[in-house]
Design an enzyme around this catalytic site. Structure first.
Site, PDB file in Angstrom:
ATOM      1  N   SER A   1     -14.316   1.609 -34.764  1.00 24.74           N
ATOM      2  CA  SER A   1     -13.211   2.573 -34.843  1.00 24.74           C
ATOM      3  C   SER A   1     -13.041   2.994 -36.285  1.00 24.74           C
ATOM      4  O   SER A   1     -13.298   2.204 -37.211  1.00 24.74           O
ATOM      5  CB  SER A   1     -11.909   1.931 -34.366  1.00 24.74           C
ATOM      6  OG  SER A   1     -10.804   2.755 -34.688  1.00 24.74           O
TER       7      SER A   1
ATOM      8  N   TYR B   1      -6.418  -5.147 -35.174  1.00 31.46           N
ATOM      9  CA  TYR B   1      -7.368  -4.249 -34.498  1.00 31.46           C
ATOM     10  C   TYR B   1      -8.384  -3.716 -35.503  1.00 31.46           C
ATOM     11  O   TYR B   1      -9.590  -3.733 -35.255  1.00 31.46           O
ATOM     12  CB  TYR B   1      -6.598  -3.101 -33.842  1.00 31.46           C
ATOM     13  CG  TYR B   1      -7.483  -2.077 -33.167  1.00 31.46           C
ATOM     14  CD1 TYR B   1      -8.128  -2.360 -31.963  1.00 31.46           C
ATOM     15  CD2 TYR B   1      -7.660  -0.803 -33.730  1.00 31.46           C
ATOM     16  CE1 TYR B   1      -8.930  -1.413 -31.344  1.00 31.46           C
ATOM     17  CE2 TYR B   1      -8.460   0.143 -33.118  1.00 31.46           C
ATOM     18  CZ  TYR B   1      -9.095  -0.172 -31.923  1.00 31.46           C
ATOM     19  OH  TYR B   1      -9.895   0.775 -31.319  1.00 31.46           O
TER      20      TYR B   1
HETATM   21  P1  NAP Z   1      -9.745   2.243 -22.282  1.00 32.53           P
HETATM   22  O1  NAP Z   1      -9.815   3.468 -21.432  1.00 32.53           O
HETATM   23  O2  NAP Z   1      -8.502   1.431 -22.271  1.00 32.53           O
HETATM   24  O3  NAP Z   1     -11.005   1.348 -21.909  1.00 32.53           O
HETATM   25  C1  NAP Z   1     -11.097  -0.001 -22.254  1.00 32.53           C
HETATM   26  C2  NAP Z   1     -12.103  -0.658 -21.328  1.00 32.53           C
HETATM   27  O4  NAP Z   1     -12.218  -2.020 -21.667  1.00 32.53           O
HETATM   28  C3  NAP Z   1     -11.685  -0.574 -19.879  1.00 32.53           C
HETATM   29  O5  NAP Z   1     -12.798  -0.321 -19.069  1.00 32.53           O
HETATM   30  C4  NAP Z   1     -11.131  -1.967 -19.603  1.00 32.53           C
HETATM   31  O6  NAP Z   1     -11.331  -2.246 -18.231  1.00 32.53           O
HETATM   32  C5  NAP Z   1     -12.022  -2.801 -20.496  1.00 32.53           C
HETATM   33  N1  NAP Z   1     -11.390  -4.066 -20.845  1.00 32.53           N
HETATM   34  C6  NAP Z   1     -10.173  -4.267 -21.415  1.00 32.53           C
HETATM   35  N2  NAP Z   1      -9.923  -5.581 -21.522  1.00 32.53           N
HETATM   36  C7  NAP Z   1     -11.013  -6.218 -21.010  1.00 32.53           C
HETATM   37  C8  NAP Z   1     -11.352  -7.576 -20.807  1.00 32.53           C
HETATM   38  N3  NAP Z   1     -10.517  -8.574 -21.169  1.00 32.53           N
HETATM   39  N4  NAP Z   1     -12.541  -7.877 -20.248  1.00 32.53           N
HETATM   40  C9  NAP Z   1     -13.382  -6.897 -19.870  1.00 32.53           C
HETATM   41  N5  NAP Z   1     -13.121  -5.592 -20.022  1.00 32.53           N
HETATM   42  C10 NAP Z   1     -11.934  -5.265 -20.574  1.00 32.53           C
HETATM   43  O7  NAP Z   1      -9.993   2.607 -23.808  1.00 32.53           O
HETATM   44  P2  NAP Z   1     -11.199   3.324 -24.581  1.00 32.53           P
HETATM   45  O8  NAP Z   1     -10.557   4.192 -25.583  1.00 32.53           O
HETATM   46  O9  NAP Z   1     -12.189   3.894 -23.653  1.00 32.53           O
HETATM   47  O10 NAP Z   1     -11.812   2.078 -25.347  1.00 32.53           O
HETATM   48  C11 NAP Z   1     -13.196   1.826 -25.408  1.00 32.53           C
HETATM   49  C12 NAP Z   1     -13.540   1.345 -26.806  1.00 32.53           C
HETATM   50  O11 NAP Z   1     -13.316   2.413 -27.733  1.00 32.53           O
HETATM   51  C13 NAP Z   1     -12.705   0.173 -27.308  1.00 32.53           C
HETATM   52  O12 NAP Z   1     -13.541  -0.755 -27.972  1.00 32.53           O
HETATM   53  C14 NAP Z   1     -11.754   0.816 -28.296  1.00 32.53           C
HETATM   54  O13 NAP Z   1     -11.318  -0.082 -29.282  1.00 32.53           O
HETATM   55  C15 NAP Z   1     -12.638   1.912 -28.863  1.00 32.53           C
HETATM   56  N6  NAP Z   1     -11.922   2.998 -29.529  1.00 32.53           N
HETATM   57  C16 NAP Z   1     -11.078   3.813 -28.852  1.00 32.53           C
HETATM   58  C17 NAP Z   1     -10.391   4.816 -29.524  1.00 32.53           C
HETATM   59  C18 NAP Z   1      -9.432   5.738 -28.823  1.00 32.53           C
HETATM   60  O14 NAP Z   1      -8.670   6.440 -29.512  1.00 32.53           O
HETATM   61  N7  NAP Z   1      -9.441   5.801 -27.503  1.00 32.53           N
HETATM   62  C19 NAP Z   1     -10.581   4.990 -30.904  1.00 32.53           C
HETATM   63  C20 NAP Z   1     -11.458   4.139 -31.575  1.00 32.53           C
HETATM   64  C21 NAP Z   1     -12.123   3.162 -30.872  1.00 32.53           C
HETATM   65  P3  NAP Z   1     -10.481  -3.272 -17.304  1.00 32.53           P
HETATM   66  O15 NAP Z   1      -9.035  -3.055 -17.572  1.00 32.53           O
HETATM   67  O16 NAP Z   1     -10.924  -2.894 -15.914  1.00 32.53           O
HETATM   68  O17 NAP Z   1     -10.966  -4.629 -17.690  1.00 32.53           O
END
Ligand code: NAP
Length: 262
Positions: free
Chosen positions: A140, A153
């Site tokens: 990130s 984070y």
């Molecule tokens: P998201 O829609 O909340 O997706 C997160 C995913 O991780 C979901 O599929 C969730 O599925 C899974 N997850 C959460 N806790 C888990 C656990 N304990 N075990 C296994 N799976 C788990 O958010 P996203 O934005 O797509 O995030 C994906 C990645 O992008 C993350 O690493 C996040 O830090 C990074 N990121 C996001 C942003 C942003 O602004 N969106 C910015 C920078 C980086 P379940 O709930 O079904 O387990």
């Protein structure tokens, strides 16, 4: 024509991970999808099988639980069809450090760092042995910006970046590509899950745009990919400054500025 390798994607039930799943299925890759929510994984897998005719396994797992994590590690170690790991599952939390419960801090660290490195460790020796394959770690922009006030984070995401840089040095000579993808604010469920109202945030990137850009860079074999960074020279300058600092270290000698009391 060789068959595209199978892709294992963590956090595939929503957001960035689900979008990677759709894009790799479109490219003809079979998939292994990992997340906790089995029903959502089933629904996504059924749709992608139907639309793209690829084989999809789902592997429900809570990556903060050691038994579940071990099952995913075993799959990565043993299934020689898997050639690409998308280390995407991650979470954030709201509040300042002193407001965050220690258990919640530990859970974020376990998911964003321990699971990430254990899964990379499970697959890397096999990929190095095969002389091909890829590991993509989702970091990130927050990992470069302590000013954003998301200390834990951000620290986990700095870990993802550093690990990717180090693994790239170790593994690229063995034919294994490592990529760190650093999104900034992207429209996914991560905000709602952390209790942040998405409407209070400035404009966010569309998740499809983010993943498409990351895949353009994946195809170019770029190491560090920051889709919302418009002038890539800033990254080069940061990296050059870091290398200049390291090359100025003379470890046997204390620097002049520490030799006299204030
Ligand atoms: P998201 O829609 O909340 O997706 C997160 C995913 O991780 C979901 O599929 C969730 O599925 C899974 N997850 C959460 N806790 C888990 C656990 N304990 N075990 C296994 N799976 C788990 O958010 P996203 O934005 O797509 O995030 C994906 C990645 O992008 C993350 O690493 C996040 O830090 C990074 N990121 C996001 C942003 C942003 O602004 N969106 C910015 C920078 C980086 P379940 O709930 O079904 O387990």
């Amino acid at each position: 024509m060789t068959t595209p390798s199978t892709v294992l994607i963590t956090g595939a039930s929503s957001g960035i991970g689900a979008t990677y799943a759709e894009r790799f299925a479109r490219r003809g890759h079979d998939l292994v999808l990992v997340a906790r929510d089995k029903a959502r994984l089933d629904t996504l897998a059924a749709r992608l099988r139907e639309e793209h005719g690829v084989a999809i396994d789902i592997l429900p797992a809570d990556l903060t639980q050691s038994n579940d994590l071990a099952a995913v590690e075993a799959r990565l170690r043993d299934d020689a069809r898997i050639g690409i790991l998308i280390n995407n599952a991650g979470a954030t939390q709201s509040g300042s450090f002193i407001e965050q419960a220690t258990e919640d801090v530990a859970r974020i660290v376990a998911l964003n760092t321990t699971a990430l490195v254990r899964l990379a460790s499970a697959i890397a020796p096999r990929l190095a042995q095969a002389g091909e394959g890829a590991i993509v770690n989702i970091g990130s922009l927050v990992g470069l910006a302590p000013e954003f006030g998301m200390s834990v984070y951000g620290a986990t995401k700095a870990f993802a970046l550093f690990l990717s840089q180090g693994l790239s040095l170790e593994l690229s000579p063995r034919g294994v590509y490592v990529q760190a993808v650093l999104p900034a604010g992207t429209r996914t469920e991560i905000w709602e899950r952390a209790g942040v109202d998405i409407n209070t945030l400035p404009e966010l990137m569309d998740v499809g745009d983010l993943v498409d850009a990351a895949l353009v860079a994946f195809d170019r074999r770029e190491l560090v990919t920051i889709p919302p960074l418009h002038d890539g020279a800033h990254w080069d300058a940061l990296n050059a400054a870091r290398q200049a600092l390291v090359s100025d270290i003379r470890q046997a000698h204390v620097a002049e500025r520490y030799r006299t009391a204030p």
